[in-house]
Write a protein that holds these residues in place. Structure first.
Motif, mmCIF file in Angstrom:
data_model
loop_
_atom_site.group_PDB
_atom_site.id
_atom_site.type_symbol
_atom_site.label_atom_id
_atom_site.label_comp_id
_atom_site.label_asym_id
_atom_site.label_seq_id
_atom_site.Cartn_x
_atom_site.Cartn_y
_atom_site.Cartn_z
ATOM 1 N N GLY A 91 -0.292 1.046 1.851
ATOM 2 C CA GLY A 91 -1.258 0.311 1.375
ATOM 3 C C GLY A 91 -0.730 -0.686 0.063
ATOM 4 O O GLY A 91 -0.774 -1.823 0.285
ATOM 5 N N ARG A 92 -0.034 0.019 -0.895
ATOM 6 C CA ARG A 92 0.718 -0.845 -1.966
ATOM 7 C C ARG A 92 1.929 -1.742 -1.655
ATOM 8 O O ARG A 92 1.866 -2.714 -1.828
ATOM 9 N N LEU A 93 2.494 -1.199 -0.397
ATOM 10 C CA LEU A 93 3.604 -2.026 -0.049
ATOM 11 C C LEU A 93 3.174 -3.056 1.005
ATOM 12 O O LEU A 93 3.843 -4.390 0.920
ATOM 13 N N ALA A 94 2.008 -3.089 1.511
ATOM 14 C CA ALA A 94 1.445 -4.266 2.345
ATOM 15 C C ALA A 94 1.122 -5.251 1.488
ATOM 16 O O ALA A 94 1.430 -6.446 1.628
ATOM 17 N N ILE A 95 0.578 -4.819 0.180
ATOM 18 C CA ILE A 95 0.211 -5.964 -0.945
ATOM 19 C C ILE A 95 1.503 -6.461 -1.331
ATOM 20 O O ILE A 95 1.620 -7.840 -1.323
ATOM 21 N N GLY A 96 2.304 -5.726 -1.838
ATOM 22 C CA GLY A 96 3.659 -6.092 -2.302
ATOM 23 C C GLY A 96 4.311 -6.975 -1.483
ATOM 24 O O GLY A 96 5.222 -8.012 -1.843
#
Length: 314
Positions: free
Chosen positions: A42-47
């Motif tokens: 999830g965090r990497l999708a935004i990053g």
């Protein structure tokens, strides 16, 4: 190159230390409701989205060399997939403050690995002294759980230490193999690769679609993705262009301090005298290893002439 606005540069430096130091708090919040790979994906999708936007705005391009893509895949595994996953898993059983402190050992492991791989990073007197002091600090931090056996806390601490080794290996490998790729393009590929890998792992090993989403989950993923994995990378490379690698690496001193303060203030985590002493030794060891004194070479990889096929270069 010096910045024309020193105050602005220092503000970016402090913001970067806060962004990375606060990540441990939000990971701790996230793992209360999310499984590790789901949180990381999830965090990497935004990053990935943030960095793609930055690439478009700055009109930078991805590399054309096939070797660059292969080397950056290795860097993604070592520098994002493995450490992000281990840190997130480890924080299920240890405090966010301790996680930030243990991850502060990255420069110490990098010193050892660089001496084995890079000809211009030999082991020197000050680095050996810094390593000894820093690792005594690590023993002080994990000592209580060592005495009580292989409990969940010790497993979490070991996961954080292995994550620090992976981070260090990624940095050394990137310096050794990755060439002629802009920092922003490198970050875009690393985060993009890692997003795809962790998304596959999340669906293969977890049940991300069955998780009950809570406000705290959304906050944690949004902060980690936007700030910890997106804006922080851009701030880091912005600083690299103005200060260079050595001065920018001082951010490693801020991360444990921010992690401790936020853990105590937000989550009321307890900090013992032994924790503070271990933290001081880790930070002191990093500072000593990077000091201007004691640069007498002890051992390290011997430089190979550039024409020699054994040099390992591309």
């Amino acid at each position: 190159m010096a910045s024309r606005s020193p105050r602005a540069t220092w503000l970016v430096f402090l913001a970067l230390g806060f962004a990375w130091g606060s990540s441990y708090l939000f990971i701790k919040i996230g793992v209360e409701t999310l499984t590790p790979f789901t949180l990381v994906a999830g965090r990497l999708a935004i990053g990935t989205a943030v960095l793609a936007l930055a690439m478009r705005v700055t009109r930078q391009h991805l590399p054309r060399s096939r070797d660059a893509y292969l080397h950056l895949l290795v860097v993604a595994l070592l520098g994002v997939v493995i450490p992000f996953s281990l840190i997130t898993w480890g924080e299920q059983s240890i405090d966010s403050a301790l996680a930030a402190i243990l991850n502060g050992t990255v420069p110490l492991f990098a010193i050892v690995l660089a001496a084995l791989v890079l000809a211009d990073e030999p082991m020197t007197v000050n680095r050996v002294a810094g390593l000894l002091l820093g690792f005594v600090g690590v023993v002080a931090l994990v000592g209580p759980n060592l005495r009580s056996g292989f409990a969940a806390g010790l497993a979490g601490e070991i996961a954080l230490i292995v994550a620090a080794v992976a981070y260090a290996a990624a940095g050394v490998y990137a310096r050794w193999k990755v060439r002629d790729v802009s920092p922003l393009a490198s970050a875009q590929l690393e985060i993009g690769y890692s997003f795809v890998i962790t998304l596959v792992l999340a669906f293969a090993l977890e049940t991300p679609l069955a998780i009950h989403i809570q406000a705290s989950s959304v906050l944690a993923v949004a902060w980690l993705g936007l700030v910890g994995s997106g804006l922080a990378f851009m701030a880091f490379f912005w600083l690299l262009n103005r200060w260079g690698a050595t001065r920018t690496s001082m951010v490693a001193y801020l991360i444990p301090v921010v992690g401790i303060l936020l853990g105590v203030l937000v989550r009321h985590e307890s900090v013992t005298f032994l924790t503070l002493a271990g933290t001081a030794m880790v930070i002191g060891g990093v500072a000593l290893a990077n000091s201007r004194y004691g640069h007498r070479r002890l051992f390290g990889r011997t430089a190979v002439p550039s024409g020699d096929p054994a040099s390992g270069g591309d």
